[in-house]
Design an enzyme around this catalytic site. Sequence first.
Site, PDB file in Angstrom:
ATOM      1  N   GLY A   1     -13.308  -8.048  -1.765  1.00 29.44           N
ATOM      2  CA  GLY A   1     -13.206  -9.014  -0.678  1.00 29.44           C
ATOM      3  C   GLY A   1     -11.794  -9.531  -0.551  1.00 29.44           C
ATOM      4  O   GLY A   1     -10.822  -8.780  -0.641  1.00 29.44           O
TER       5      GLY A   1
ATOM      6  N   ARG B   1       0.826  -1.223   0.000  1.00 28.00           N
ATOM      7  CA  ARG B   1       0.000   0.000   0.000  1.00 28.00           C
ATOM      8  C   ARG B   1       0.856   1.266   0.000  1.00 28.00           C
ATOM      9  O   ARG B   1       0.435   2.291  -0.535  1.00 28.00           O
ATOM     10  CB  ARG B   1      -0.931  -0.007   1.204  1.00 28.00           C
ATOM     11  CG  ARG B   1      -2.044  -1.006   1.014  1.00 28.00           C
ATOM     12  CD  ARG B   1      -2.941  -1.092   2.205  1.00 28.00           C
ATOM     13  NE  ARG B   1      -4.120  -1.876   1.869  1.00 28.00           N
ATOM     14  CZ  ARG B   1      -5.000  -2.303   2.743  1.00 28.00           C
ATOM     15  NH1 ARG B   1      -4.857  -2.018   4.025  1.00 28.00           N
ATOM     16  NH2 ARG B   1      -6.043  -3.009   2.367  1.00 28.00           N
TER      17      ARG B   1
ATOM     18  N   LYS C   1     -20.447 -17.355   0.003  1.00 30.82           N
ATOM     19  CA  LYS C   1     -21.902 -17.255   0.150  1.00 30.82           C
ATOM     20  C   LYS C   1     -22.600 -16.419  -0.903  1.00 30.82           C
ATOM     21  O   LYS C   1     -22.106 -15.371  -1.313  1.00 30.82           O
ATOM     22  CB  LYS C   1     -22.221 -16.635   1.511  1.00 30.82           C
ATOM     23  CG  LYS C   1     -21.884 -17.540   2.669  1.00 30.82           C
ATOM     24  CD  LYS C   1     -22.244 -16.859   3.963  1.00 30.82           C
ATOM     25  CE  LYS C   1     -22.222 -17.851   5.116  1.00 30.82           C
ATOM     26  NZ  LYS C   1     -22.515 -17.181   6.371  1.00 30.82           N
TER      27      LYS C   1
ATOM     28  N   GLY D   1     -13.477  -4.090   0.313  1.00 33.60           N
ATOM     29  CA  GLY D   1     -14.858  -3.658   0.517  1.00 33.60           C
ATOM     30  C   GLY D   1     -15.274  -2.581  -0.482  1.00 33.60           C
ATOM     31  O   GLY D   1     -16.400  -2.584  -0.989  1.00 33.60           O
TER      32      GLY D   1
END
Length: 395
Positions: free
Chosen positions: A353, A35, A197, A376
């Site tokens: 994610g 980063r 999911k 996110g």
Amino acid sequence: MKTIDDFDFKDKKALIRVDFNVPLNEDHEVTDATRIEAAKPTIVKILEDGGSAVLMSHLGRPKAQEAEFSLKHIISKVSEIIGVQVKFVENCVGPEAEAAANSLEAGEILLLENLRYHKEETAGDRAFAEKLSKLGDIYVNDAFGTAHRAHASTTIVAGFFPDKKCFGYLLAKEIESLDKVLNNNEKPVLAILGGAKVSSKITVIENVLDKVDDLIIGGGMAYTFIKAQGGKVGSSICEDDKQELALDILKKADEKGVNIHLPVDVVAADSFSEFANTKVEDIYEIPDGWQGLDAGPKSLENFKDVVLGSKTILWNGPLGVFEMKPFANGTIQLGNFIDEATQNGAFSLVGGGDSVAAVKQFGFDDKVSYVSTGGGAMLEMLEGKTLPGIAAIED
Ligand code: AMP
């Protein structure tokens, strides 16, 4: 889209929101500086213009002002990467911070202490944002990872720089790359959605149905679709309350002319373990006591054809439980197919994610066209949402 290229930073102080939320080890050393590296081009351009840079970031989730979350731990790493000895101030707002910012000369960098030492940061407090705004002449947002949060430093502060706000290179690249996949794309467009999911990806699926020609649904998500269609999925992960939704998605896809590709076979295991017994099974006929933990060989052959036939590829989520070696093959093979398609000229984007973890673990980060830095934030963009941090600059 206004970027730092639209400004001359000579004799200007840039107040830059960076994402230096990097992992540290027990000795408070940076273990992954990706980063910091990613923010370098923006900082360097501003310094080369003859300006100075005030860097603000959060680190972790401090409750009070715990020393472990101090950004002073990263001073030497940032200095090393940028090639300039970074100055540091132990508060991100107030007289001390203002004095430090005011005394900055061209070519100098000031790093502010952790923004989240003040609860006003995540509360999006206006008075706090105003204090931050005193530390620079031009506001630059280069933190994609927090662009989906309406925090003081990511969104509210922009309001104090009506004509003097812009995107840094990193954030601009994120926006451009996603736009290249979802809007200004070359057809056929393929989205690959995997992961655990359906419930966590439902809005993404619905949004991409309007954008893609093909959709591969893999990973744990697939079993809800298979069971909804009358298949036997054994003890595979499955959300029974989402079966109707799954059928609805299949119907919508059909109406919109989107080809849905589900796995046809799986690597099934007799327990959720690296040491489980495994066998390949038809995905509609998984025996009781067995669970599908990876895509099988026929599925991978089908997926290969779809990937190689696509010109634009979006990948979010693994095809199996890649963290365990016996179930990593599907995800690795998929990465190989995307690599090949990219070499043949397709544009490929991976992100959202935890996808980046899988991609990095297997070394695909250099092989795809673009790896998104924001988990996110990317998911919310895939859901079709306008991120507050981006809207605040575009306003
Ligand atoms: P997500 O954060 O939704 O992208 O999900 C990622 C997780 O999905 C990874 O940790 C995988 O281990 C998990 N996953 C993928 N396939 C399966 C599966 N067939 N059964 C259980 N978990 C899975």
